[in-house]
Design a protein around this motif. Sequence first.
Motif, mmCIF file in Angstrom:
data_model
loop_
_atom_site.group_PDB
_atom_site.id
_atom_site.type_symbol
_atom_site.label_atom_id
_atom_site.label_comp_id
_atom_site.label_asym_id
_atom_site.label_seq_id
_atom_site.Cartn_x
_atom_site.Cartn_y
_atom_site.Cartn_z
ATOM 1 N N LEU A 280 48.927 46.780 28.298
ATOM 2 C CA LEU A 280 48.035 45.646 28.106
ATOM 3 C C LEU A 280 47.118 45.894 26.919
ATOM 4 C CD1 LEU A 280 46.799 43.038 29.813
ATOM 5 C CD2 LEU A 280 44.967 44.673 30.181
ATOM 6 N N GLU A 281 46.992 44.912 26.042
ATOM 7 C CA GLU A 281 46.029 44.974 24.943
ATOM 8 C C GLU A 281 44.650 44.672 25.527
ATOM 9 O OE1 GLU A 281 46.412 45.724 21.696
ATOM 10 O OE2 GLU A 281 48.564 46.039 21.895
ATOM 11 N N PHE A 282 43.726 45.587 25.373
ATOM 12 C CA PHE A 282 42.359 45.440 25.906
ATOM 13 C C PHE A 282 41.538 44.682 24.863
ATOM 14 C CE2 PHE A 282 38.115 46.926 27.127
ATOM 15 C CZ PHE A 282 38.196 46.951 28.515
ATOM 16 N N THR A 283 41.102 43.489 25.215
ATOM 17 C CA THR A 283 40.308 42.671 24.299
ATOM 18 C C THR A 283 38.946 42.388 24.913
ATOM 19 O OG1 THR A 283 41.164 40.594 25.196
ATOM 20 C CG2 THR A 283 42.347 41.549 23.326
ATOM 21 N N THR A 284 37.943 42.277 24.068
ATOM 22 C CA THR A 284 36.595 41.935 24.529
ATOM 23 C C THR A 284 36.106 40.731 23.734
ATOM 24 O OG1 THR A 284 35.578 43.452 22.940
ATOM 25 C CG2 THR A 284 36.025 44.318 25.154
ATOM 26 N N LEU B 129 26.420 43.311 25.776
ATOM 27 C CA LEU B 129 26.890 43.075 24.406
ATOM 28 C C LEU B 129 28.267 42.418 24.392
ATOM 29 C CD1 LEU B 129 25.897 46.440 22.685
ATOM 30 C CD2 LEU B 129 24.684 44.254 22.615
ATOM 31 N N GLU B 130 29.154 42.905 25.247
ATOM 32 C CA GLU B 130 30.526 42.408 25.297
ATOM 33 C C GLU B 130 31.028 42.427 26.731
ATOM 34 O OE1 GLU B 130 32.759 43.539 21.195
ATOM 35 O OE2 GLU B 130 33.002 44.931 22.851
ATOM 36 N N ALA B 131 32.072 41.636 26.968
ATOM 37 C CA ALA B 131 32.701 41.624 28.285
ATOM 38 C C ALA B 131 34.159 41.218 28.141
ATOM 39 C CB ALA B 131 31.975 40.679 29.229
ATOM 40 N N THR B 132 34.909 41.488 29.177
ATOM 41 C CA THR B 132 36.301 41.062 29.249
ATOM 42 C C THR B 132 36.683 40.898 30.713
ATOM 43 O OG1 THR B 132 38.566 41.520 28.538
ATOM 44 C CG2 THR B 132 37.270 43.419 29.262
ATOM 45 N N GLU B 133 37.660 40.058 30.936
ATOM 46 C CA GLU B 133 38.187 39.859 32.286
ATOM 47 C C GLU B 133 39.671 39.547 32.159
ATOM 48 O OE1 GLU B 133 37.601 36.927 36.137
ATOM 49 O OE2 GLU B 133 36.078 36.964 34.575
ATOM 50 N N PHE B 134 40.474 40.132 33.067
ATOM 51 C CA PHE B 134 41.910 39.898 33.051
ATOM 52 C C PHE B 134 42.475 40.244 34.414
ATOM 53 C CE2 PHE B 134 40.799 43.990 31.251
ATOM 54 C CZ PHE B 134 41.535 44.875 32.004
ATOM 55 N N GLU B 135 43.712 39.818 34.639
ATOM 56 C CA GLU B 135 44.409 40.142 35.878
ATOM 57 C C GLU B 135 45.692 40.866 35.523
ATOM 58 O OE1 GLU B 135 46.817 37.855 39.379
ATOM 59 O OE2 GLU B 135 45.043 36.842 38.588
ATOM 60 N N VAL B 136 45.932 41.950 36.240
ATOM 61 C CA VAL B 136 47.163 42.712 36.043
ATOM 62 C C VAL B 136 47.607 43.281 37.388
ATOM 63 C CG1 VAL B 136 45.956 44.824 35.346
ATOM 64 C CG2 VAL B 136 48.290 44.484 34.627
ATOM 65 N N GLU B 137 48.879 43.064 37.712
ATOM 66 C CA GLU B 137 49.480 43.543 38.962
ATOM 67 C C GLU B 137 48.648 43.187 40.190
ATOM 68 O OE1 GLU B 137 50.812 47.612 38.769
ATOM 69 O OE2 GLU B 137 52.007 47.227 36.979
ATOM 70 N N GLY B 138 48.163 41.952 40.236
ATOM 71 C CA GLY B 138 47.427 41.459 41.401
ATOM 72 C C GLY B 138 45.998 41.952 41.513
ATOM 73 N N ILE B 139 45.479 42.539 40.437
ATOM 74 C CA ILE B 139 44.104 43.038 40.435
ATOM 75 C C ILE B 139 43.313 42.295 39.359
ATOM 76 C CG2 ILE B 139 42.589 45.039 40.121
ATOM 77 C CD1 ILE B 139 45.022 46.790 40.904
ATOM 78 N N ARG B 140 42.178 41.760 39.753
ATOM 79 C CA ARG B 140 41.263 41.143 38.800
ATOM 80 C C ARG B 140 40.328 42.244 38.301
ATOM 81 N NH1 ARG B 140 36.841 36.405 40.305
ATOM 82 N NH2 ARG B 140 35.981 36.177 38.208
#
Length: 153
Positions: free
Chosen positions: A41-45, A75-86
Amino acid sequence: MTYVVDFTNVSTVGLESSPVADALAGLRANEARYFKNKYNLEFTTEPAKKAKKTIDWVSTILDKERGIVIASPPLEATEFEVEGIRWAYVFYESGLSINALYTLADAGKRAVGFKLSDGMEVPEELSGFKFARQKSKLAGTIRGSYFVIKNEY
């Protein structure tokens, strides 16, 4: 503007106002490397002003579960879902990184993790937690702690 975190060429983009910007950038890159290696997964903020919903979700969990209000501005944040985990991450000016891991299926893992950048003091609002140390090539010494989420969010 969304920022794709590069863990090979660590940058302080978006974190420049932090007194520990280099260490916080290393901590952010450490998380990016984990998600790239484990989930491809590419980690983006994105800047805090564009990530209000994510920051509010994490803040609500902290307040309702433990009565914690973080004094430092995000300062920054990110949110994503992967393999059933938020997953949600918030990076604060003080050098603090908070992540919420929330399995969407019932009876899954749900927790909030705190990581302190190398060189920062433990914030007063987290003084009741014990922090374990971990070495990282990208972030130096990371101090971390967590608590289990008990309610639904």
